[in-house]
Design a protein around this motif. Structure first.
Motif, PDB file in Angstrom:
ATOM      1  N   HIS A  91      -3.473  37.109  11.655  1.00  0.00           N
ATOM      2  CA  HIS A  91      -2.088  37.064  11.197  1.00  0.00           C
ATOM      3  C   HIS A  91      -1.990  37.398   9.706  1.00  0.00           C
ATOM      4  N   LEU A  92      -2.865  36.838   8.910  1.00  0.00           N
ATOM      5  CA  LEU A  92      -2.851  37.091   7.464  1.00  0.00           C
ATOM      6  C   LEU A  92      -3.217  38.531   7.138  1.00  0.00           C
ATOM      7  N   GLU A  93      -4.167  39.083   7.873  1.00  0.00           N
ATOM      8  CA  GLU A  93      -4.558  40.478   7.628  1.00  0.00           C
ATOM      9  C   GLU A  93      -3.419  41.427   7.958  1.00  0.00           C
ATOM     10  N   ARG A  94      -2.645  41.114   8.994  1.00  0.00           N
ATOM     11  CA  ARG A  94      -1.483  41.945   9.318  1.00  0.00           C
ATOM     12  C   ARG A  94      -0.444  41.899   8.207  1.00  0.00           C
ATOM     13  N   GLN A  95      -0.443  40.791   7.448  1.00  0.00           N
ATOM     14  CA  GLN A  95       0.492  40.662   6.332  1.00  0.00           C
ATOM     15  C   GLN A  95      -0.072  41.220   5.025  1.00  0.00           C
ATOM     16  N   GLY A  96      -1.287  41.753   5.074  1.00  0.00           N
ATOM     17  CA  GLY A  96      -1.846  42.399   3.894  1.00  0.00           C
ATOM     18  C   GLY A  96      -2.977  41.662   3.210  1.00  0.00           C
ATOM     19  N   SER A  97      -3.371  40.496   3.692  1.00  0.00           N
ATOM     20  CA  SER A  97      -4.477  39.764   3.071  1.00  0.00           C
ATOM     21  C   SER A  97      -5.797  40.496   3.309  1.00  0.00           C
ATOM     22  N   ILE A  98      -6.658  40.475   2.307  1.00  0.00           N
ATOM     23  CA  ILE A  98      -7.991  41.062   2.407  1.00  0.00           C
ATOM     24  C   ILE A  98      -9.008  39.955   2.197  1.00  0.00           C
ATOM     25  N   PHE A  99      -9.875  39.742   3.189  1.00  0.00           N
ATOM     26  CA  PHE A  99     -10.842  38.659   3.135  1.00  0.00           C
ATOM     27  C   PHE A  99     -12.167  39.142   2.562  1.00  0.00           C
ATOM     28  N   GLN A 100     -12.775  38.282   1.766  1.00  0.00           N
ATOM     29  CA  GLN A 100     -14.033  38.613   1.109  1.00  0.00           C
ATOM     30  C   GLN A 100     -15.242  37.939   1.753  1.00  0.00           C
ATOM     31  N   THR A 101     -15.008  36.979   2.659  1.00  0.00           N
ATOM     32  CA  THR A 101     -16.097  36.235   3.270  1.00  0.00           C
ATOM     33  C   THR A 101     -15.864  36.116   4.775  1.00  0.00           C
ATOM     34  N   ASN A 102     -16.862  35.581   5.472  1.00  0.00           N
ATOM     35  CA  ASN A 102     -16.723  35.258   6.889  1.00  0.00           C
ATOM     36  C   ASN A 102     -16.329  33.811   7.111  1.00  0.00           C
ATOM     37  N   SER A 103     -16.136  33.071   6.032  1.00  0.00           N
ATOM     38  CA  SER A 103     -15.906  31.634   6.120  1.00  0.00           C
ATOM     39  C   SER A 103     -14.465  31.323   6.494  1.00  0.00           C
ATOM     40  N   ASP A 104     -14.291  30.344   7.402  1.00  0.00           N
ATOM     41  CA  ASP A 104     -12.933  29.931   7.738  1.00  0.00           C
ATOM     42  C   ASP A 104     -12.265  29.192   6.584  1.00  0.00           C
ATOM     43  N   THR A 105     -13.049  28.777   5.590  1.00  0.00           N
ATOM     44  CA  THR A 105     -12.486  28.134   4.398  1.00  0.00           C
ATOM     45  C   THR A 105     -11.528  29.061   3.675  1.00  0.00           C
ATOM     46  N   GLU A 106     -11.833  30.350   3.676  1.00  0.00           N
ATOM     47  CA  GLU A 106     -10.997  31.307   2.952  1.00  0.00           C
ATOM     48  C   GLU A 106      -9.600  31.414   3.549  1.00  0.00           C
ATOM     49  N   VAL A 107      -9.468  31.081   4.828  1.00  0.00           N
ATOM     50  CA  VAL A 107      -8.152  31.128   5.463  1.00  0.00           C
ATOM     51  C   VAL A 107      -7.165  30.230   4.738  1.00  0.00           C
ATOM     52  N   LEU A 108      -7.614  29.024   4.363  1.00  0.00           N
ATOM     53  CA  LEU A 108      -6.724  28.097   3.677  1.00  0.00           C
ATOM     54  C   LEU A 108      -6.255  28.659   2.341  1.00  0.00           C
ATOM     55  N   ALA A 109      -7.145  29.290   1.595  1.00  0.00           N
ATOM     56  CA  ALA A 109      -6.764  29.857   0.301  1.00  0.00           C
ATOM     57  C   ALA A 109      -5.661  30.899   0.467  1.00  0.00           C
ATOM     58  N   HIS A 110      -5.792  31.768   1.473  1.00  0.00           N
ATOM     59  CA  HIS A 110      -4.762  32.789   1.699  1.00  0.00           C
ATOM     60  C   HIS A 110      -3.449  32.167   2.155  1.00  0.00           C
ATOM     61  N   LEU A 111      -3.542  31.137   2.998  1.00  0.00           N
ATOM     62  CA  LEU A 111      -2.314  30.475   3.442  1.00  0.00           C
ATOM     63  C   LEU A 111      -1.573  29.845   2.262  1.00  0.00           C
ATOM     64  N   ILE A 112      -2.322  29.242   1.350  1.00  0.00           N
ATOM     65  CA  ILE A 112      -1.697  28.629   0.171  1.00  0.00           C
ATOM     66  C   ILE A 112      -1.014  29.682  -0.681  1.00  0.00           C
ATOM     67  N   LYS A 113      -1.699  30.783  -0.908  1.00  0.00           N
ATOM     68  CA  LYS A 113      -1.161  31.821  -1.785  1.00  0.00           C
ATOM     69  C   LYS A 113       0.027  32.546  -1.181  1.00  0.00           C
ATOM     70  N   ARG A 114       0.099  32.618   0.135  1.00  0.00           N
ATOM     71  CA  ARG A 114       1.186  33.361   0.773  1.00  0.00           C
ATOM     72  C   ARG A 114       2.392  32.488   1.076  1.00  0.00           C
ATOM     73  N   SER A 115       2.310  31.196   0.730  1.00  0.00           N
ATOM     74  CA  SER A 115       3.458  30.322   0.907  1.00  0.00           C
ATOM     75  C   SER A 115       4.561  30.711  -0.073  1.00  0.00           C
ATOM     76  N   SER A 116       5.746  30.273   0.220  1.00  0.00           N
ATOM     77  CA  SER A 116       6.910  30.638  -0.598  1.00  0.00           C
ATOM     78  C   SER A 116       6.713  30.258  -2.057  1.00  0.00           C
ATOM     79  N   GLY A 117       7.031  31.185  -2.940  1.00  0.00           N
ATOM     80  CA  GLY A 117       6.901  30.944  -4.371  1.00  0.00           C
ATOM     81  C   GLY A 117       7.816  29.859  -4.889  1.00  0.00           C
ATOM     82  N   SER A 118       8.856  29.510  -4.133  1.00  0.00           N
ATOM     83  CA  SER A 118       9.779  28.468  -4.580  1.00  0.00           C
ATOM     84  C   SER A 118       9.225  27.067  -4.362  1.00  0.00           C
ATOM     85  N   LEU A 119       8.149  26.957  -3.571  1.00  0.00           N
ATOM     86  CA  LEU A 119       7.566  25.655  -3.301  1.00  0.00           C
ATOM     87  C   LEU A 119       6.647  25.229  -4.446  1.00  0.00           C
TER      88      LEU A 119
END
Length: 474
Positions: A124-152
Motif C-alpha cells: 500500500h505504501l509503495e503504491r503511494q510512492g514510498s521507497i523502502f531501504q530494508t527488508n525489515s517490517d520495522t521500516e513500515v512504521l516509519a513510513h506510516l508515521i511520515k505519511r500521516s496528515s501533516g496537521s496531526l
C-alpha cells in the motif's frame, strides 16, 4: 536446547533510555545482558537534542563496539537493539535501530516481534510512492508515521500509525526531544519500564535493568504508548487492550532465568514446570540432567520433586556459537558434538532422565540421546517442559512451517521412536500454564499458545500464512 542447532530463534532484544548523559554506555551494558536474544547484529542510536549519532553493525555486541567506538556517541537519550535475523533479513541495512532523517523531524526505531500485515501495508505504501531501504517490517512504521496528515501532532501520527499494525510488536522510538515506547494490543512480546536515578529505561527483559543498576517499575501494558521527554513521562493508549497473550516460549526458552515477566521469575516458572513433570510421570532412573542452558531450571525442579539426583550430564562448549557455519550434511551431523559433551563418569551405566525445554525438528534431540547412550547410559528418558510444538509462529519466533515440526501429525510414541528415547513425556498446555503461574484473566491465562494449539490470538493475514495454512486465516 541449543538454538544454533535446532533452528529456534527469537527476533531480538530492545533497550531505551532517556535523561542520562551516559546513554550510550548504559545502552552498551544493557545490550550485553540481552545478547542471548540476538547474536547477528547490534546497534545504538543516541541524541543530544540536536541530531542523532549511530553505530551499528553485524556481529556480537563486543565486536560491534570494539575499541573506543562508544566514545563517539554523546547524548542523553538512546535506543538500542540486538538482532537475530531470518534468511531474508540479513545484511547491515537491516541491523537496527533504523534511522530516518527528515527536514520535518527525524526518527529512529527498534523493534521486537513480527508485524503480520507488513506485506500488505508495504504494498500500500509503495503504491503511494514510498521507497523502502530494508527488508525489515520495522521500516513500515516509519513510513506510516511520515505519511500521516501533516496537521496531526507527532504523538497523534505515531498513534495512528501504530493502530494500523497487526501482530506482535514492542517498539522503542527516538526523536530529538523524546523517547516513545509501544506495546501491541495483545502484549505478545515482553517489554518492561524501569528507573535509573532520574532517568527512565525500557528493555525487553528485566535482566538488563540488573546489569545497569536500574529499578524495575512495571511492564508496558498492551496497547500502551509511553512518551518520555524532559517534561516527564506520559502514558496513553493507541489501541484498546485485547486479551493478553504473552508468548509462552519466553517462559519456556527465550528469556534469561534471572528475568521477570509480568512479575513471574523465569527460573522459578521453569522449575515449577519440572516439578509438575515429575508428578505426572514416574520414571525409575539413577540421574537427572538438563540440556544447557534453558533446561537447567526445569531439570532441577524435576530432580527435587522426584528425588532422583541432579547431575551435570551434559556440558556446553561456549566458544563455538557463531563461528559454526553450515558445512556438508556429514559435518553438520557432528555439530552437536561441538556444542555438547556428555560427562561419561556421570552417565555411564546409569538410567538417565534428560530434561529439555522443547523439541522442534527432533534432530538435535536424537543426537543428544545418541551421545548419552554412546557415553554408556543404559536408558535415556526424555521429558519436555512444554507441550509439543505443532504449529508455526507468525509473531517473531523462527518456526515458519508445519513441515519443520516433528510433532505435527505424529504421536508421542512415533516421536519417541524417531529420537531414540526409551520414553518421552511432554507437559500439557494446562499444566504448563498452571506451573508458570500466569493470572487466569483470559481463556489462555494471559499467554499465547498458538505454537502448541494452532489457535492464534490475532488475525493471520494472507501474506504471513503459508499456502497449506490458508484455512487458518481469519
Amino acid at each position: 536446547m541449543l538454538a544454533e542447532l535446532r533452528g529456534l530463534n527469537e527476533e531480538c532484544g530492545v533497550f531505551g533510555i532517556w535523561g542520562h548523559e551516559d546513554a550510550a554506555q548504559i545502552s552498551y551494558y544493557a545490550l550485553h545482558a540481552l545478547q542471548h536474544r540476538g547474536q547477528e547484529g547490534a546497534g545504538i542510536v543516541v541524541t543530544n537534542g540536536e541530531g542523532f549519532q549511530v553505530i551499528k553493525d553485524e556481529g556480537l555486541v563486543n565486536e560491534v563496539f570494539a575499541g573506543n567506538r562508544l566514545n563517539d556517541l554523546k547524548g542523553h537519550g538512546g535506543i538500542a537493539q540486538v538482532r537475530y535475523s531470518s534468511e531474508n533479513g540479513r545484511g547491515i541495512e537491516n541491523v537496527q535501530p533504523l534511522l530516518f532523517r527528515s527536514t520535518t523531524g527525524s526518527i529512529s526505531l527498534a523493534h521486537n516481534g513480527n508485524i503480520v500485515n507488513a506485506v500488505e501495508l508495504r504494498e500500500h505504501l509503495e503504491r503511494q510512492g514510498s521507497i523502502f531501504q530494508t527488508n525489515s517490517d520495522t521500516e513500515v512504521l516509519a513510513h506510516l508515521i511520515k505519511r500521516s496528515s501533516g496537521s496531526l501532532t507527532q504523538r497523534d501520527r505515531v498513534k495512528k500509525a501504530l493502530s494500523m499494525l497487526k501482530g506482535a510488536f514492542a517498539f522503542v522510538m527516538l526523536t530529538e526531544d523524546s523517547l516513545m515506547i509501544a506495546q501491541d494490543p495483545n502484549g505478545l512480546r515482553p517489554l518492561s519500564l524501569g528507573k535509573l536515578g532520574d532517568a527512565w529505561v525500557v528493555a525487553s527483559e528485566t535482566c538488563a535493568f540488573d546489569i545497569i543498576g536500574a529499578e524495575h517499575v512495571r511492564s508496558v501494558e498492551p496497547g500502551e504508548l509511553i512518551i518520555i521527554n524532559n517534561k516527564g513521562i506520559h502514558s496513553e493508549r493507541f489501541a484498546p487492550a485485547a486479551d493478553s497473550a504473552m508468548c509462552s516460549m519466553e517462559y519456556v526458552y527465550f528469556a534469561r532465568p534471572d528475568s521477570d515477566i509480568d512479575g513471574i521469575n523465569i527460573h522459578m516458572a521453569r522449575k515449577r514446570c519440572g516439578k509438575r513433570l515429575a508428578r505426572e510421570v514416574k520414571i525409575d532412573a539413577d540421574v537427572v540432567t538438563g540440556v544447557p542452558d534453558s533446561s537447567i531450571s526445569a531439570a532441577i525442579g524435576f530432580s527435587e520433586e522426584s528425588g532422583i539426583p541432579y547431575e551435570l550430564g551434559l556440558i556446553k562448549n561456549r566458544y563455538v556459537g557463531r563461528t559454526f557455519i553450515e558445512p556438508s550434511q556429514e559435518l553438520r551431523e557432528k555439530g552437536v558434538k561441538m556444542k555438547l559433551s556428555p560427562v561419561r563418569q556421570v552417565v555411564n551405566g546409569k538410567r538417565v532422565v534428560m530434561v529439555d525445554d522443547s523439541i522442534v525438528r527432533g534432530t538435535t534431540s536424537k543426537r543428544i540421546v545418541t551421545l548419552l547412550k554412546e557415553a554408556g547410559a543404559t536408558e535415556v528418558h526424555v521429558v519436555i517442559a512444554s507441550p509439543p510444538l505443532v504449529s508455526p509462529c507468525f509473531y517473531g519466533v523462527d518456526i515458519s512451517t508445519d513441515s519443520e515440526l516433528i510433532a505435527t501429525n505424529r504421536s508421542i510414541d512415533e516421536i519417541r521412536e524417531l529420537i531414540g528415547a526409551d520414553s518421552l513425556t511432554f507437559l500439557s498446555p494446562e499444566a504448563m500454564l498452571e506451573s508458570i503461574g500466569r493470572p487466569d484473566t483470559t481463556k489462555n491465562c494471559g499467554q499465547c499458545l498458538a505454537c502448541f494449539t494452532g489457535e492464534y490470538p490475532t488475525d493471520i493475514y494472507s501474506d504471513t500464512a503459508l499456502p497449506h495454512e490458508k484455512e487458518r486465516v481469519r
